[in-house]
Write an enzyme that holds these catalytic residues in place. Sequence first.
Site, PDB file in Angstrom:
ATOM      1  N   LYS A  58       0.882  -1.186   0.000  1.00  0.00           N
ATOM      2  CA  LYS A  58       0.000   0.000   0.000  1.00  0.00           C
ATOM      3  C   LYS A  58       0.910   1.223   0.000  1.00  0.00           C
ATOM      4  O   LYS A  58       1.417   1.638   1.046  1.00  0.00           O
ATOM      5  CB  LYS A  58      -0.884  -0.015   1.251  1.00  0.00           C
ATOM      6  N   GLU A 133       8.885   1.895  11.160  1.00  0.00           N
ATOM      7  CA  GLU A 133      10.013   2.793  10.854  1.00  0.00           C
ATOM      8  C   GLU A 133       9.415   4.193  10.801  1.00  0.00           C
ATOM      9  O   GLU A 133       8.733   4.547   9.837  1.00  0.00           O
ATOM     10  CB  GLU A 133      10.627   2.430   9.497  1.00  0.00           C
ATOM     11  N   CYS A 167      13.651  10.852   6.355  1.00  0.00           N
ATOM     12  CA  CYS A 167      13.376  10.565   7.767  1.00  0.00           C
ATOM     13  C   CYS A 167      14.570  10.900   8.652  1.00  0.00           C
ATOM     14  O   CYS A 167      14.393  11.317   9.784  1.00  0.00           O
ATOM     15  CB  CYS A 167      12.961   9.115   7.933  1.00  0.00           C
TER      16      CYS A 167
HETATM   17  P1  NAD Z   1       2.254   8.995   6.894  1.00  0.00           P
HETATM   18  O1  NAD Z   1       2.431   8.365   8.239  1.00  0.00           O
HETATM   19  O2  NAD Z   1       1.293  10.098   6.749  1.00  0.00           O
HETATM   20  O3  NAD Z   1       1.825   7.888   5.814  1.00  0.00           O
HETATM   21  C1  NAD Z   1       2.576   6.714   5.619  1.00  0.00           C
HETATM   22  C2  NAD Z   1       1.694   5.655   5.009  1.00  0.00           C
HETATM   23  O4  NAD Z   1       0.678   5.295   5.956  1.00  0.00           O
HETATM   24  C3  NAD Z   1       0.957   6.101   3.741  1.00  0.00           C
HETATM   25  O5  NAD Z   1       0.894   5.019   2.839  1.00  0.00           O
HETATM   26  C4  NAD Z   1      -0.438   6.422   4.271  1.00  0.00           C
HETATM   27  O6  NAD Z   1      -1.441   6.286   3.294  1.00  0.00           O
HETATM   28  C5  NAD Z   1      -0.593   5.376   5.357  1.00  0.00           C
HETATM   29  N1  NAD Z   1      -1.578   5.689   6.407  1.00  0.00           N
HETATM   30  C6  NAD Z   1      -1.995   6.925   6.807  1.00  0.00           C
HETATM   31  N2  NAD Z   1      -2.924   6.797   7.783  1.00  0.00           N
HETATM   32  C7  NAD Z   1      -3.086   5.463   7.999  1.00  0.00           C
HETATM   33  C8  NAD Z   1      -3.905   4.711   8.892  1.00  0.00           C
HETATM   34  N3  NAD Z   1      -4.746   5.286   9.751  1.00  0.00           N
HETATM   35  N4  NAD Z   1      -3.810   3.358   8.868  1.00  0.00           N
HETATM   36  C9  NAD Z   1      -2.963   2.746   8.006  1.00  0.00           C
HETATM   37  N5  NAD Z   1      -2.166   3.414   7.138  1.00  0.00           N
HETATM   38  C10 NAD Z   1      -2.227   4.752   7.137  1.00  0.00           C
HETATM   39  O7  NAD Z   1       3.717   9.388   6.428  1.00  0.00           O
HETATM   40  P2  NAD Z   1       4.120  10.240   5.133  1.00  0.00           P
HETATM   41  O8  NAD Z   1       3.697  11.616   5.422  1.00  0.00           O
HETATM   42  O9  NAD Z   1       3.688   9.541   3.900  1.00  0.00           O
HETATM   43  O10 NAD Z   1       5.714  10.116   5.177  1.00  0.00           O
HETATM   44  C11 NAD Z   1       6.520  10.908   5.949  1.00  0.00           C
HETATM   45  C12 NAD Z   1       6.851  10.237   7.283  1.00  0.00           C
HETATM   46  O11 NAD Z   1       7.496   8.986   7.056  1.00  0.00           O
HETATM   47  C13 NAD Z   1       7.824  11.050   8.101  1.00  0.00           C
HETATM   48  O12 NAD Z   1       7.412  11.036   9.428  1.00  0.00           O
HETATM   49  C14 NAD Z   1       9.139  10.298   7.927  1.00  0.00           C
HETATM   50  O13 NAD Z   1      10.062  10.498   8.952  1.00  0.00           O
HETATM   51  C15 NAD Z   1       8.663   8.893   7.876  1.00  0.00           C
HETATM   52  N6  NAD Z   1       9.686   8.043   7.268  1.00  0.00           N
HETATM   53  C16 NAD Z   1      10.397   7.198   8.083  1.00  0.00           C
HETATM   54  C17 NAD Z   1      11.405   6.406   7.548  1.00  0.00           C
HETATM   55  C18 NAD Z   1      12.191   5.465   8.416  1.00  0.00           C
HETATM   56  O14 NAD Z   1      12.880   4.599   7.885  1.00  0.00           O
HETATM   57  N7  NAD Z   1      12.132   5.566   9.733  1.00  0.00           N
HETATM   58  C19 NAD Z   1      11.689   6.469   6.186  1.00  0.00           C
HETATM   59  C20 NAD Z   1      10.961   7.351   5.388  1.00  0.00           C
HETATM   60  C21 NAD Z   1       9.951   8.130   5.958  1.00  0.00           C
END
Ligand code: NAD
Length: 360
Positions: A58, A133, A167
Amino acid sequence: TAITPSIGYAPAGKQVMAYTRREPIGVVAAITPWNSPLLMAAMKLAPALCAGCTVVLKPAEETSLTAIRLCELMLEAGLPAGVVNLLTGFGAEVGDALARHPGVAKVAFTGSTEVGRILLGSARGNLKKLTLELGGKSPAIVMADADLSRAIPGVARGIFANSGQVCVAGSRIYVQRPLYEAMAEGLVRAAGRLRLGHGLDPASDLGPLVSPEQAARVAAYVAGGRAAGAEVLAGGTGFPEAPAFFAPTVVAGVTPDMALMREEIFGPVTAITPFDEPEEALALANDTDYGLAASVWTESLSAAHRMAAAVRAGTVWVNCHSYFSPELPKGGMKTSGWGVENGPNGLENYLETKTVCMVV
Ligand code: NAD
């Protein structure tokens, strides 16, 4: 693996023979964020498939096209239908349904800490295994003996690459006082030299943020910092004619209580702060709910090891920032996550241990 148990079995003369099997955990829901969409998908698909799992991927709603193309290519390459499945859609709808689905055994999630917390609740029905993550607020610590010719470009890349939508972005820079002025000037120069432009134009150093809304969020953090007394040394502005862009920004005078210092901005904005003693730098670096990554810039071997051991972060780089390789475990401490990806530890996420024990 064969195991010889230490406890005997009656009647005497019988032997206990045991071994363990590593079995695929089952159907994996891989939920990925918008940034680095191909890499994020690959980091989940590769170990899941190696372990013998099937996957429902997803991708983030903002960057689904990469995942669609990747799945097309996998089918073209001969992957049997049904091994990797793609579901696009909004997180609160599609992601949530996957997290609740009783047929899914494991959720491999990369995204914000906020959504990670939600998943703890939505995945609890069948006690899915979770790897999370999550977000970060990673420090870069520049010691007085650092080689500035490497530290300035390295720290600048650590925050500005991908317009800060990384991230592990080094969004808090702590510089030992003798180098503070030189480091601040160097960063301001490095920020000013970056060419903003179309993401596919090879002449561009930085492309846009993922959306105008994200650029507006970044602008709000900078405005909040300014209002609270912080000083913008470089950048600090968006572009009305190109609303998804934000200038590479360096801010000084950011106090530990400001949102600019505490929250993940996910944009090209960093705070620069001087320190005197290494202990002070460690206290500042660890003064965060996050624990994803950190970098230390020093020419001293002892300082490097001491700082690397004392920073609470899943990865500590010395004299580099944002270096990754598939062999290196990558995970977060504190609210930056559960479990690690990559390396042998990463494969473990997709396997379960079964013990087979027989009396012969
Ligand atoms: P997000 O948490 O908004 O979304 C991530 C994913 O989760 C998307 O596919 C989204 O559709 C899904 N999602 C959203 N709400 C959900 C729910 N209620 N239930 C299930 N899935 C849901 O993150 P983003 O804005 O897409 O990405 C940025 C974030 O990702 C930042 O916080 C960044 O630090 C983090 N990130 C972490 C790493 C790591 O390795 N630690 C790597 C890249 C990005």
